[in-house]
Design a protein around this motif. Sequence first.
Motif, PDB file in Angstrom:
ATOM      1  N   ILE A  76      35.984 -33.941 -31.091  1.00  0.00           N
ATOM      2  CA  ILE A  76      34.965 -33.393 -30.193  1.00  0.00           C
ATOM      3  C   ILE A  76      35.491 -32.092 -29.605  1.00  0.00           C
ATOM      4  N   CYS A  77      34.624 -31.092 -29.554  1.00  0.00           N
ATOM      5  CA  CYS A  77      35.022 -29.766 -29.073  1.00  0.00           C
ATOM      6  C   CYS A  77      34.100 -29.327 -27.939  1.00  0.00           C
ATOM      7  N   VAL A 140      32.829 -44.037 -18.172  1.00  0.00           N
ATOM      8  CA  VAL A 140      34.020 -43.900 -17.334  1.00  0.00           C
ATOM      9  C   VAL A 140      33.758 -42.828 -16.284  1.00  0.00           C
ATOM     10  N   SER A 141      34.165 -43.065 -15.066  1.00  0.00           N
ATOM     11  CA  SER A 141      34.020 -42.054 -14.018  1.00  0.00           C
ATOM     12  C   SER A 141      35.085 -40.983 -14.182  1.00  0.00           C
ATOM     13  N   ALA A 142      34.820 -39.821 -13.596  1.00  0.00           N
ATOM     14  CA  ALA A 142      35.802 -38.731 -13.657  1.00  0.00           C
ATOM     15  C   ALA A 142      37.099 -39.135 -12.970  1.00  0.00           C
ATOM     16  N   ASP A 143      37.010 -39.954 -11.925  1.00  0.00           N
ATOM     17  CA  ASP A 143      38.210 -40.390 -11.204  1.00  0.00           C
ATOM     18  C   ASP A 143      39.085 -41.306 -12.054  1.00  0.00           C
ATOM     19  N   ASP A 144      38.451 -42.098 -12.929  1.00  0.00           N
ATOM     20  CA  ASP A 144      39.203 -43.065 -13.742  1.00  0.00           C
ATOM     21  C   ASP A 144      39.510 -42.546 -15.144  1.00  0.00           C
ATOM     22  N   ALA A 145      38.972 -41.400 -15.487  1.00  0.00           N
ATOM     23  CA  ALA A 145      39.023 -40.938 -16.873  1.00  0.00           C
ATOM     24  C   ALA A 145      40.444 -40.702 -17.377  1.00  0.00           C
ATOM     25  N   MET A 146      41.325 -40.220 -16.511  1.00  0.00           N
ATOM     26  CA  MET A 146      42.668 -39.886 -16.967  1.00  0.00           C
ATOM     27  C   MET A 146      43.455 -41.120 -17.410  1.00  0.00           C
ATOM     28  N   ASP A 147      43.028 -42.308 -16.975  1.00  0.00           N
ATOM     29  CA  ASP A 147      43.676 -43.537 -17.432  1.00  0.00           C
ATOM     30  C   ASP A 147      43.417 -43.790 -18.915  1.00  0.00           C
ATOM     31  N   ASN A 222      37.008 -29.921 -15.938  1.00  0.00           N
ATOM     32  CA  ASN A 222      38.354 -30.416 -16.194  1.00  0.00           C
ATOM     33  C   ASN A 222      38.304 -31.632 -17.128  1.00  0.00           C
ATOM     34  N   ILE A 223      39.462 -32.131 -17.486  1.00  0.00           N
ATOM     35  CA  ILE A 223      39.540 -33.178 -18.498  1.00  0.00           C
ATOM     36  C   ILE A 223      38.831 -34.450 -18.036  1.00  0.00           C
ATOM     37  N   GLY A 224      39.020 -34.821 -16.785  1.00  0.00           N
ATOM     38  CA  GLY A 224      38.331 -36.005 -16.269  1.00  0.00           C
ATOM     39  C   GLY A 224      36.819 -35.865 -16.342  1.00  0.00           C
ATOM     40  N   GLU A 225      36.322 -34.685 -15.987  1.00  0.00           N
ATOM     41  CA  GLU A 225      34.873 -34.446 -16.030  1.00  0.00           C
ATOM     42  C   GLU A 225      34.360 -34.470 -17.464  1.00  0.00           C
ATOM     43  N   HIS A 229      31.618 -37.148 -18.862  1.00  0.00           N
ATOM     44  CA  HIS A 229      30.375 -36.677 -19.477  1.00  0.00           C
ATOM     45  C   HIS A 229      30.200 -37.272 -20.873  1.00  0.00           C
ATOM     46  N   LEU A 230      31.251 -37.219 -21.671  1.00  0.00           N
ATOM     47  CA  LEU A 230      31.148 -37.695 -23.053  1.00  0.00           C
ATOM     48  C   LEU A 230      30.875 -39.190 -23.116  1.00  0.00           C
ATOM     49  N   THR A 231      31.493 -39.956 -22.219  1.00  0.00           N
ATOM     50  CA  THR A 231      31.331 -41.407 -22.295  1.00  0.00           C
ATOM     51  C   THR A 231      29.995 -41.897 -21.748  1.00  0.00           C
ATOM     52  N   LYS A 232      29.197 -41.006 -21.181  1.00  0.00           N
ATOM     53  CA  LYS A 232      27.799 -41.349 -20.904  1.00  0.00           C
ATOM     54  C   LYS A 232      27.025 -41.505 -22.215  1.00  0.00           C
ATOM     55  N   ILE A 233      27.513 -40.818 -23.266  1.00  0.00           N
ATOM     56  CA  ILE A 233      26.773 -40.685 -24.511  1.00  0.00           C
ATOM     57  C   ILE A 233      27.375 -41.534 -25.616  1.00  0.00           C
ATOM     58  N   MET A 234      28.697 -41.544 -25.714  1.00  0.00           N
ATOM     59  CA  MET A 234      29.370 -42.184 -26.844  1.00  0.00           C
ATOM     60  C   MET A 234      30.575 -42.954 -26.350  1.00  0.00           C
TER      61      MET A 234
END
Length: 283
Positions: A76-77, A140-147, A222-225, A229-234
Motif C-alpha cells: 500500500i502506498c 484500529v484507532s490511531a492511538d493503538d495503531a503503532m502496536d 503520521n503512521i498511526g493515522e 484510516h486503512l483499517t477502516k477499509i481493509m
Amino acid sequence: MPICRFSDAEGNPQFAIYEGSRICPLSSLTDAPVTQAELLAGGAKWLADLPKPSESQWQPAPDKLLPPIDTPEKVICIGLNYRDHAIETGSEIPSEPVVFSKFNTAIVGHGDAIRLPRVSEQVDYEAELVVVIGKTAKHVSADDAMDCVYGYTCGHDVSARDWQKGRPAGQWLLGKSFDTFAPVGPCVVTTGEMTDPSDVRVKMHLNDEVVQNSTTAQLIFNIGELIAHLTKIMTLHPGDLIFTGTPPGVGVARKPPVFLKPGDVCKVEIDGIGTLSNPCVAE
C-alpha cells in the motif's frame, strides 16, 4: 536489531542479523530455521532474547540481499503525504490520505537492478520510509495503531510518470507496478530499535547527488493515522507494507525534469535503517 534476508550457499533464503558490512544468520542462533511468520509474531522481544552472536558466526554481507519481507500480501502506498512535496507539485494539501497500491511482483531487494521499461520514457525516483505490519489489524484507532507495527525499512517507489498521469484517466496502479518498481531493504529495523519514526531523515541519492532530503516530521498523516484510516477499509496482515510517501525533489518536478536512465544508481538513505542501493538498467 536490524534483520535482512539473504540466499545461503545452497540458494535457500534465510534471515540474518544485519550490520551493514556483515550478517549473522539466525539459523546459527536457533535450533531450526526461522520462518517469516515466527519472526513477525515474535517482534523485538523475540530478537532481543536470542543469544549474542560470537565473532565466528558473522560473515561478510553479500552485495545483493533478498527483500527483507517475502511476498507481502499488500503493498500500500500513500501519495502526496509530505507537505513540502505536495507544495512542489502544485497540489492541494490532502484532507485525507491519498492511497494507491503496487503489485508484489514489483518487489526487489538491495542490489537488484531497477529495469527501465521499454514502454516508458519518464521513470522517476521516490525515496520512502516503509512500515512493516506485524499484527492483523482491523478498525484500529490511531492511538493503538503503532502496536500493529513490526518495524521499518527503506523503500523506493519507482514511478513511470507517463503511465501514472499520461494515459487515459491516469493509470497510477500500472505506472507504479512495473516489475522491479518497489525496491525495499536492505533490512528491517524493529520498533524496539526505532521507537519514534516521527522525525526520521529520508534522502535519495541519484548517483553522486542528493536529490531528496527531508524528514518524516513533514508527513501530513503520521503512521498511526495512516493505519487507522486503512483499517477502516481493509484488514492489514503481518508482512503487509505501507510506503508512507516521498519528500520533495522528485525528477518530474525539476526544471528541466530528470528521469532515470540506464547506468544510474539510486540510493535511499534513512537514518536508523541504512542505505538501499539499486542500479538502473534498460529492460
